[in-house]
Design an enzyme around this catalytic site. Structure first.
Site, short mmCIF file in Angstrom:
data_model
loop_
_atom_site.label_atom_id
_atom_site.label_comp_id
_atom_site.label_asym_id
_atom_site.label_seq_id
_atom_site.Cartn_x
_atom_site.Cartn_y
_atom_site.Cartn_z
N ASP A 131 0.76 -1.24 0.00
CA ASP A 131 0.00 0.00 0.00
C ASP A 131 0.80 1.29 0.00
N CYS A 186 -16.79 -11.20 -14.35
CA CYS A 186 -17.90 -10.29 -14.03
C CYS A 186 -19.09 -10.55 -14.95
N CYS A 192 -22.23 -3.75 -8.66
CA CYS A 192 -21.41 -2.75 -7.98
C CYS A 192 -21.71 -1.36 -8.53
N CYS A 196 -23.32 1.72 -6.12
CA CYS A 196 -22.38 2.73 -5.59
C CYS A 196 -23.15 4.04 -5.37
N CYS A 240 -15.67 2.28 2.82
CA CYS A 240 -16.94 1.81 2.25
C CYS A 240 -16.72 0.43 1.64
C1 B12 Z 1 -5.24 5.28 -4.05
C2 B12 Z 1 -5.95 4.07 -3.48
C3 B12 Z 1 -7.30 4.20 -3.16
C4 B12 Z 1 -8.13 5.44 -3.54
C5 B12 Z 1 -8.43 5.39 -5.05
C6 B12 Z 1 -9.04 4.04 -5.49
C7 B12 Z 1 -8.63 3.54 -6.87
N1 B12 Z 1 -9.45 2.68 -7.43
O1 B12 Z 1 -7.61 3.90 -7.41
C8 B12 Z 1 -9.35 5.30 -2.59
C9 B12 Z 1 -9.10 6.06 -1.31
C10 B12 Z 1 -10.69 5.76 -3.18
C11 B12 Z 1 -9.31 3.79 -2.30
C12 B12 Z 1 -10.42 3.07 -1.89
C13 B12 Z 1 -10.39 1.71 -1.61
N2 B12 Z 1 -9.29 0.94 -1.50
CO1 B12 Z 1 -7.53 1.50 -2.06
N3 B12 Z 1 -5.77 1.85 -2.67
C14 B12 Z 1 -5.26 2.86 -3.27
C15 B12 Z 1 -3.78 2.56 -3.62
C16 B12 Z 1 -2.88 3.25 -2.59
C17 B12 Z 1 -3.35 2.97 -5.03
C18 B12 Z 1 -4.33 2.51 -6.13
C19 B12 Z 1 -3.95 3.05 -7.46
O2 B12 Z 1 -2.82 2.89 -7.89
N4 B12 Z 1 -4.91 3.72 -8.16
C20 B12 Z 1 -4.72 4.21 -9.48
C21 B12 Z 1 -5.58 3.39 -10.40
C22 B12 Z 1 -5.36 3.88 -11.82
O3 B12 Z 1 -5.10 2.07 -10.24
P1 B12 Z 1 -5.97 0.81 -9.74
O4 B12 Z 1 -7.28 1.21 -9.19
O5 B12 Z 1 -5.10 -0.05 -8.89
O6 B12 Z 1 -6.26 0.14 -11.11
C23 B12 Z 1 -5.21 -0.40 -11.88
C24 B12 Z 1 -5.51 -1.85 -12.26
O7 B12 Z 1 -6.70 -2.28 -11.65
C25 B12 Z 1 -5.54 -1.80 -13.74
N5 B12 Z 1 -6.64 -2.37 -14.47
C26 B12 Z 1 -7.83 -1.87 -14.70
N6 B12 Z 1 -8.47 -2.66 -15.56
C27 B12 Z 1 -7.66 -3.68 -15.86
C28 B12 Z 1 -7.82 -4.76 -16.70
C29 B12 Z 1 -6.80 -5.66 -16.82
C30 B12 Z 1 -6.97 -6.80 -17.72
C31 B12 Z 1 -5.60 -5.46 -16.10
C32 B12 Z 1 -4.49 -6.37 -16.20
C33 B12 Z 1 -5.47 -4.36 -15.25
C34 B12 Z 1 -6.50 -3.49 -15.16
O8 B12 Z 1 -5.53 -0.47 -14.20
C35 B12 Z 1 -5.17 0.40 -13.20
C36 B12 Z 1 -3.80 0.94 -13.55
O9 B12 Z 1 -2.93 -0.08 -13.76
C37 B12 Z 1 -3.75 0.98 -3.49
C38 B12 Z 1 -2.42 0.39 -3.05
C39 B12 Z 1 -1.45 0.23 -4.21
N7 B12 Z 1 -0.23 0.65 -4.04
O10 B12 Z 1 -1.84 -0.25 -5.27
C40 B12 Z 1 -4.91 0.71 -2.50
C41 B12 Z 1 -5.73 -0.55 -2.74
C42 B12 Z 1 -6.06 -0.61 -4.20
N8 B12 Z 1 -6.95 -0.28 -1.99
C43 B12 Z 1 -7.48 -1.32 -1.46
C44 B12 Z 1 -8.72 -1.33 -0.76
C45 B12 Z 1 -9.04 -2.56 0.10
C46 B12 Z 1 -9.62 -0.25 -0.90
C47 B12 Z 1 -11.07 -0.20 -0.41
C48 B12 Z 1 -11.87 -1.49 -0.55
C49 B12 Z 1 -11.05 0.29 1.07
C50 B12 Z 1 -12.41 0.52 1.70
N9 B12 Z 1 -13.14 -0.52 2.06
O11 B12 Z 1 -12.81 1.63 1.90
C51 B12 Z 1 -11.65 0.93 -1.33
C52 B12 Z 1 -12.19 0.34 -2.65
C53 B12 Z 1 -12.59 1.40 -3.66
C54 B12 Z 1 -12.58 0.85 -5.09
N10 B12 Z 1 -13.71 0.41 -5.58
O12 B12 Z 1 -11.51 0.85 -5.72
C55 B12 Z 1 -6.66 -2.58 -1.71
C56 B12 Z 1 -7.35 -3.42 -2.81
C57 B12 Z 1 -7.39 -4.91 -2.56
C58 B12 Z 1 -8.10 -5.64 -3.69
N11 B12 Z 1 -8.55 -6.84 -3.41
O13 B12 Z 1 -8.24 -5.16 -4.79
C59 B12 Z 1 -5.26 -1.94 -2.14
C60 B12 Z 1 -4.48 -2.75 -3.16
C61 B12 Z 1 -4.45 -1.75 -0.84
C62 B12 Z 1 -3.80 -3.05 -0.36
N12 B12 Z 1 -2.48 -3.10 -0.29
O14 B12 Z 1 -4.44 -4.04 -0.09
N13 B12 Z 1 -8.08 3.27 -2.53
S1 SF4 Z 2 -20.52 -6.83 -8.51
FE1 SF4 Z 2 -19.16 -5.74 -9.89
S2 SF4 Z 2 -17.15 -6.67 -9.54
FE2 SF4 Z 2 -18.67 -8.10 -8.69
S3 SF4 Z 2 -19.13 -9.54 -10.37
FE3 SF4 Z 2 -20.64 -7.87 -10.46
S4 SF4 Z 2 -19.73 -6.44 -11.95
FE4 SF4 Z 2 -18.06 -7.77 -11.25
S1 SF4 Z 3 -16.13 1.84 -2.09
FE1 SF4 Z 3 -18.26 2.63 -1.98
S2 SF4 Z 3 -18.18 4.71 -2.83
FE2 SF4 Z 3 -16.25 3.69 -3.37
S3 SF4 Z 3 -16.60 2.83 -5.41
FE3 SF4 Z 3 -17.17 1.21 -3.95
S4 SF4 Z 3 -19.38 1.50 -3.57
FE4 SF4 Z 3 -18.62 3.37 -4.54
#
Ligand code: B12
Ligand code: SF4
Ligand code: SF4
Length: 308
Positions: A131, A186, A192, A196, A240
């Protein structure tokens, strides 16, 4: 002399012995497609005020720049799904935050992991992260075959859903890579997206972080939650879980068995009134080792107000 195959097998066994639920390996290399996705995400301002997401772009998309000489990315998942749940009427805390801060729990496991690698394999260079470093953890989990990125943005395993933390260990050790997870289960589901409350889930697995309740309640520092969000938080006090709770794949979640994640009594039992009456002094004592520290006392009090 141990071979690449032996080293790989040793890593998988060690991950299991340290309590990690999944372990996958990918070749350390620049993430070309993710670089485009990340750049678009940042350009659209989906990071809101999380300025740290704007930093270290080159390192975030390339583990060989983060850990010079890196050959492999080992990705580990740790289940945090709790055995006990909160009273549904109480202000809701995200399941990941029921017990001890996962950064601490995972950091100590990664430290032991690295030491075991050095003891059994020899002088290797490696660094463990969860993280807090510029690593695209969800992408590495998909690339190492552990699951797919769902429409809700989370990494989902087919066997046990998405309530997992992700950690990575980046090393200069050459290992046998797993195949990337090829499918996306999915299908036509959109639960989802439909559920949301703030419309933060956009098409193509893009999450507008600046609209996510998790962002407002945890990451938004020293700022008010915008007035237009009033009435949308569905009683979420810290983080959330809605887009995971509604996900059909989380029917397969099993309670974790990590002692560090044992829920705090206060989290399970506090009513709204208890949260309102909580003093800063008690907050500091009760939540000393909890992820709630990140929101700080003032943040929790601010969040409570938006739930009125
Ligand atoms: C910033 C951050 C947040 C932000 C922004 C969320 C976001 N989606 O980016 C906020 C504060 C909103 C947040 C919320 C949450 N987070 Co957060 N967050 C992070 C953090 C620090 C960086 C994420 C990041 O790089 N975001 C930038 C976007 C562009 O990247 P991304 O969402 O990871 O998506 C990438 C891939 O998914 C990929 N992708 C998308 N489509 C596809 C398709 C294919 C085929 C492939 C290969 C890849 C791919 O593209 C993106 C860029 O590479 C990570 C830790 C880390 N270092 O990764 C934790 C992390 C993602 N968070 C985590 C968690 C648990 C949460 C929450 C569930 C917490 C909660 N209950 O409140 C929520 C979930 C929200 C959601 N639906 O995403 C976990 C996820 C675990 C998991 N099973 O996925 C992480 C990995 C932390 C950890 N070490 O466990 N988070
Ligand atoms: S709730 Fe969202 S993430 Fe889960 S299976 Fe349905 S579309 Fe995929
Ligand atoms: S964590 Fe809650 S507010 Fe964030 S994307 Fe998921 S449902 Fe939406």
């Amino acid at each position: 002399m141990l071979t690449k195959k032996n080293h790989t097998a040793f890593i998988k066994v060690t991950a299991k012995s340290l309590g990690f639920d999944y372990c996958g390996i990918a070749k350390a290399q620049r993430l070309e497609e993710d670089a485009i996705r990340l750049e678009n995400w940042l350009n659209k301002g989906f990071h809101g005020s999380m300025e740290y997401m704007n930093n270290y772009f080159d390192l975030r998309i390339d583990p060989t720049k983060l850990v010079p000489g890196a050959k492999s990315v080992i990705t580990l998942l740790l289940n945090y799904y709790p055995a006990q749940q909160q009273n549904p009427d109480a202000p809701q805390i995200s399941k990941y935050a029921f017990g001890t801060d996962y950064h601490e729990v995972i950091k100590s496991k990664l430290k032991i992991f690295l030491q075991l690698l050095k003891d059994n394999i020899g002088e290797i260079n490696g660094r463990g992260f969860t993280d807090s470093a510029p690593v695209l953890e969800r992408s590495w989990a998909q690339k190492s075959g552990l699951g797919w990125v769902g429409k809700n943005g989370n990494l989902i395993t087919k066997e046990n859903g998405s309530f997992f933390f992700i950690a990575t260990l980046i090393t200069d050790l050459e290992l046998d890579a797993d195949n990337p997870f090829a499918k996306d289960y999915c299908g036509t589901c959109t639960k989802c997206i439909n559920n949301c409350p703030t419309d933060a889930i956009l098409p193509d697995k893009v999450i507008d972080g600046s609209k996510c309740i998790s962002y407002f309640t945890i990451e938004l520092k020293d700022m008010l939650i915008p007035a237009e969000m009033k009435g949308k938080f569905e009683n979420k006090l810290f983080g959330c879980d809605i887009c995971q709770d509604v996900c059909p794949w989380n029917r397969f979640s099993k309670p974790n068995n990590d002692i560090g994640f044992t829920p705090l009594n206060e989290i399970l039992n506090f009513s709204k009134n208890d949260w309102e009456e909580l003093t800063e002094e008690s907050f500091k004592i009760i939540f000393k080792n909890s992820p709630l520290k990140r929101a700080k006392f003032e943040g929790i009090k601010r969040n409570l107000k938006i739930l009125d």
